[in-house]
Motif scaffolding. Structure first.
Motif, PDB file in Angstrom:
ATOM      1  N   TRP A   1       1.063  -1.125   0.002  1.00 15.80           N
ATOM      2  CA  TRP A   1       0.045   0.137  -0.035  1.00 15.80           C
ATOM      3  C   TRP A   1       0.965   1.215   0.050  1.00 15.80           C
ATOM      4  O   TRP A   1       1.923   1.210   0.629  1.00 15.80           O
ATOM      5  N   ARG A   2       0.389   2.305  -0.670  1.00 17.05           N
ATOM      6  CA  ARG A   2       1.188   3.588  -0.641  1.00 17.05           C
ATOM      7  C   ARG A   2       0.168   4.647  -0.183  1.00 17.05           C
ATOM      8  O   ARG A   2      -0.627   4.943  -1.070  1.00 17.05           O
ATOM      9  N   PHE A   3       0.463   5.148   0.650  1.00 13.96           N
ATOM     10  CA  PHE A   3      -0.416   6.393   1.120  1.00 13.96           C
ATOM     11  C   PHE A   3       0.226   7.799   0.886  1.00 13.96           C
ATOM     12  O   PHE A   3       1.622   8.017   1.520  1.00 13.96           O
ATOM     13  N   THR A   4      -0.347   8.517   0.116  1.00 14.88           N
ATOM     14  CA  THR A   4       0.406   9.925  -0.378  1.00 14.88           C
ATOM     15  C   THR A   4      -0.416  11.021   0.314  1.00 14.88           C
ATOM     16  O   THR A   4      -1.705  10.936   0.332  1.00 14.88           O
ATOM     17  N   VAL A   5       0.511  11.959   1.225  1.00 11.78           N
ATOM     18  CA  VAL A   5      -0.162  12.809   1.884  1.00 11.78           C
ATOM     19  C   VAL A   5       0.082  14.030   0.871  1.00 11.78           C
ATOM     20  O   VAL A   5       0.578  14.201   0.094  1.00 11.78           O
ATOM     21  N   LYS A   6      -0.973  15.072   1.373  1.00 13.63           N
ATOM     22  CA  LYS A   6      -0.862  16.311   0.763  1.00 13.63           C
ATOM     23  C   LYS A   6       0.340  16.976   0.836  1.00 13.63           C
ATOM     24  O   LYS A   6       1.222  16.920   1.532  1.00 13.63           O
ATOM     25  N   ASP A   7       0.596  18.011  -0.456  1.00 13.15           N
ATOM     26  CA  ASP A   7       1.687  18.727  -0.546  1.00 13.15           C
ATOM     27  C   ASP A   7       1.672  19.632   0.757  1.00 13.15           C
ATOM     28  O   ASP A   7       0.758  20.288   1.089  1.00 13.15           O
ATOM     29  N   GLY A   8       2.793  19.782   1.512  1.00 15.67           N
ATOM     30  CA  GLY A   8       3.083  20.664   2.653  1.00 15.67           C
ATOM     31  C   GLY A   8       2.534  20.058   3.905  1.00 15.67           C
ATOM     32  O   GLY A   8       3.097  20.320   4.966  1.00 15.67           O
ATOM     33  N   VAL A   9       2.072  18.638   3.831  1.00 16.66           N
ATOM     34  CA  VAL A   9       1.961  17.823   5.056  1.00 16.66           C
ATOM     35  C   VAL A   9       3.198  16.840   5.357  1.00 16.66           C
ATOM     36  O   VAL A   9       3.273  16.263   4.400  1.00 16.66           O
ATOM     37  N   ALA A  10       3.849  16.791   6.496  1.00 14.95           N
ATOM     38  CA  ALA A  10       4.770  15.689   6.678  1.00 14.95           C
ATOM     39  C   ALA A  10       4.009  14.382   6.921  1.00 14.95           C
ATOM     40  O   ALA A  10       3.252  14.474   7.715  1.00 14.95           O
ATOM     41  N   PRO A  11       4.732  13.391   6.277  1.00 13.10           N
ATOM     42  CA  PRO A  11       4.090  12.014   6.489  1.00 13.10           C
ATOM     43  C   PRO A  11       4.539  11.441   7.809  1.00 13.10           C
ATOM     44  O   PRO A  11       3.865  10.518   7.857  1.00 13.10           O
ATOM     45  N   GLY A  12       5.272  11.928   8.602  1.00 12.58           N
ATOM     46  CA  GLY A  12       5.767  11.321   9.843  1.00 12.58           C
ATOM     47  C   GLY A  12       4.287  11.076  10.759  1.00 12.58           C
ATOM     48  O   GLY A  12       4.357  10.064  11.479  1.00 12.58           O
ATOM     49  N   GLY A  13       3.365  11.923  10.574  1.00 11.48           N
ATOM     50  CA  GLY A  13       2.210  11.936  11.413  1.00 11.48           C
ATOM     51  C   GLY A  13       1.226  10.408  11.228  1.00 11.48           C
ATOM     52  O   GLY A  13       0.899   9.824  12.087  1.00 11.48           O
ATOM     53  N   LEU A  14       1.381  10.430   9.774  1.00 14.88           N
ATOM     54  CA  LEU A  14       0.416   9.202   9.360  1.00 14.88           C
ATOM     55  C   LEU A  14       1.390   8.005   9.585  1.00 14.88           C
ATOM     56  O   LEU A  14       0.765   6.971  10.187  1.00 14.88           O
ATOM     57  N   PHE A  15       2.654   7.955   9.346  1.00 13.71           N
ATOM     58  CA  PHE A  15       3.527   6.843   9.905  1.00 13.71           C
ATOM     59  C   PHE A  15       3.180   6.371  11.137  1.00 13.71           C
ATOM     60  O   PHE A  15       3.199   5.315  11.675  1.00 13.71           O
ATOM     61  N   ALA A  16       3.398   7.363  12.071  1.00 14.58           N
ATOM     62  CA  ALA A  16       3.287   7.340  13.645  1.00 14.58           C
ATOM     63  C   ALA A  16       1.953   6.490  14.146  1.00 14.58           C
ATOM     64  O   ALA A  16       1.758   5.734  14.996  1.00 14.58           O
ATOM     65  N   GLU A  17       0.846   7.020  13.642  1.00 16.59           N
ATOM     66  CA  GLU A  17      -0.387   6.717  13.889  1.00 16.59           C
ATOM     67  C   GLU A  17      -0.765   5.344  13.238  1.00 16.59           C
ATOM     68  O   GLU A  17      -1.396   4.436  14.002  1.00 16.59           O
ATOM     69  N   MET A  18      -0.226   4.943  11.867  1.00 14.02           N
ATOM     70  CA  MET A  18      -0.371   3.714  11.320  1.00 14.02           C
ATOM     71  C   MET A  18       0.151   2.586  12.131  1.00 14.02           C
ATOM     72  O   MET A  18      -0.236   1.439  12.700  1.00 14.02           O
ATOM     73  N   ASP A  19       1.471   2.793  12.348  1.00 17.96           N
ATOM     74  CA  ASP A  19       2.363   1.854  13.430  1.00 17.96           C
ATOM     75  C   ASP A  19       1.735   1.853  14.596  1.00 17.96           C
ATOM     76  O   ASP A  19       1.652   0.785  15.147  1.00 17.96           O
ATOM     77  N   GLY A  20       1.577   3.080  15.457  1.00 15.91           N
ATOM     78  CA  GLY A  20       0.977   2.965  16.506  1.00 15.91           C
ATOM     79  C   GLY A  20      -0.461   2.052  16.707  1.00 15.91           C
ATOM     80  O   GLY A  20      -0.812   1.519  17.976  1.00 15.91           O
ATOM     81  N   LEU A  21      -1.375   2.146  15.936  1.00 18.47           N
ATOM     82  CA  LEU A  21      -2.215   1.478  15.838  1.00 18.47           C
ATOM     83  C   LEU A  21      -2.275  -0.111  16.074  1.00 18.47           C
ATOM     84  O   LEU A  21      -2.935  -0.573  16.818  1.00 18.47           O
ATOM     85  N   TYR A  22      -1.165  -0.475  15.515  1.00 23.63           N
ATOM     86  CA  TYR A  22      -0.914  -1.824  15.436  1.00 23.63           C
ATOM     87  C   TYR A  22      -0.122  -2.097  16.856  1.00 23.63           C
ATOM     88  O   TYR A  22      -0.351  -3.392  17.352  1.00 23.63           O
ATOM     89  N   LYS A  23       0.595  -1.369  17.271  1.00 22.81           N
ATOM     90  CA  LYS A  23       1.392  -1.392  18.457  1.00 22.81           C
ATOM     91  C   LYS A  23       0.429  -1.683  19.495  1.00 22.81           C
ATOM     92  O   LYS A  23       0.282  -2.530  20.539  1.00 22.81           O
ATOM     93  N   ARG A  24      -0.652  -0.575  19.778  1.00 25.86           N
ATOM     94  CA  ARG A  24      -1.672  -0.713  20.567  1.00 25.86           C
ATOM     95  C   ARG A  24      -2.509  -1.841  20.727  1.00 25.86           C
ATOM     96  O   ARG A  24      -3.008  -2.172  21.671  1.00 25.86           O
ATOM     97  N   GLY A  25      -2.541  -2.418  19.403  1.00 25.32           N
ATOM     98  CA  GLY A  25      -3.222  -3.769  19.243  1.00 25.32           C
ATOM     99  C   GLY A  25      -2.672  -4.936  19.679  1.00 25.32           C
ATOM    100  O   GLY A  25      -3.205  -6.132  19.548  1.00 25.32           O
ATOM    101  N   GLY A  26      -1.366  -4.899  20.258  1.00 22.09           N
ATOM    102  CA  GLY A  26      -0.752  -6.100  20.613  1.00 22.09           C
ATOM    103  C   GLY A  26       0.186  -6.806  19.668  1.00 22.09           C
ATOM    104  O   GLY A  26       0.643  -7.793  19.998  1.00 22.09           O
ATOM    105  N   HIS A  27       0.289  -6.085  18.435  1.00 22.22           N
ATOM    106  CA  HIS A  27       1.232  -6.689  17.589  1.00 22.22           C
ATOM    107  C   HIS A  27       2.750  -6.223  17.953  1.00 22.22           C
ATOM    108  O   HIS A  27       3.449  -5.219  17.900  1.00 22.22           O
TER     109      HIS A  27
END
Length: 209
Positions: A114-140
């Motif tokens: 999957w490739r998630f592209t953020v808007k111009d001017g938006v840092a992708p770090g927030g999306l990375f952290a939230e996606m990874d954090g979702l699985y971390k909180r889910g016990g992965h």
């Protein structure tokens, strides 16, 4: 409609399995989200943005028969149940603009990029952290990989299905590499090889929030 997508028709039933695995995983582990935040939905950004410059051939092709292949704007994107509502909400709230994805079936292993592209001017770090954090909180649990700035997580369902999700940042994109299957060794090998190929094509970068 691409030729590869038309070839997927005979194996479209695999999507039902994928959806069931995904749904079962969230029932067992949860998505780590806080129900109190469910109403905190980000409204669409009314400010026009410059279009993200599409770079050709930045995504490798997973081996196997294609069972799902789609790309387009976030608005109206139909993930066919392969992304949860929590994931789609994160993409929206973290400035996601486009999604592209390819899911394949190779023997008993299902792979996806999957490739998630953020808007111009938006840092992708927030999306990375939230996606990874979702699985971390889910016990992965975290899986060690040889690539810096790549997060790979693993969970095993009660039915013995190994489920991998990996994320990393490159440019304005957050890439996801995923894999499912009952043969743990085969799934691990397939996911590792796919991750290596993808990172070689588009190297991982340190995410900036």
């Amino acid at each position: 409609m691409s030729d590869r997508f038309r070839r997927a028709a005979p194996v479209a039933a695999v999507l039902a399995l994928l959806a069931a695995v995904s749904a079962g995983a969230w029932v067992v582990w949860g998505d780590g989200s806080d129900p109190a935040l469910a109403s905190n939905v980000t409204l669409p950004d009314p400010t026009p943005r410059l279009p993200y410059q599409e770079i050709k051939d930045v995504v490798v092709e997973p081996p196997g028969d294609v069972v799902f292949e789609r790309k387009g704007q976030l608005a109206g994107y139909n993930a066919n149940g392969l992304l949860t509502e929590a994931e789609l909400k994160i993409v929206e709230e973290q400035g996601g603009a486009r999604i592209s994805s390819t899911v394949t079936r190779d023997g008993g292993t299902t792979l996806g990029i999957w490739r998630f592209t953020v808007k111009d001017g938006v840092a992708p770090g927030g999306l990375f952290a939230e996606m990874d954090g979702l699985y971390k909180r889910g016990g992965h649990k975290d899986v060690q990989v040889q690539h810096q700035d790549v997060s790979l997580r693993l969970a095993t369902s009660p039915e013995g299905i190994s489920v991998y999700h990996g994320h990393y940042v490159h440019g304005q994109d957050v890439f996801r590499i995923e894999g499912y299957g009952k043969d743990a060794a085969a799934v691990t090998k397939a996911v590792t090889e796919l991750l290596d190929r993808q990172v070689k094509r588009t190297p991982a970068q340190r995410p900036a929030a």
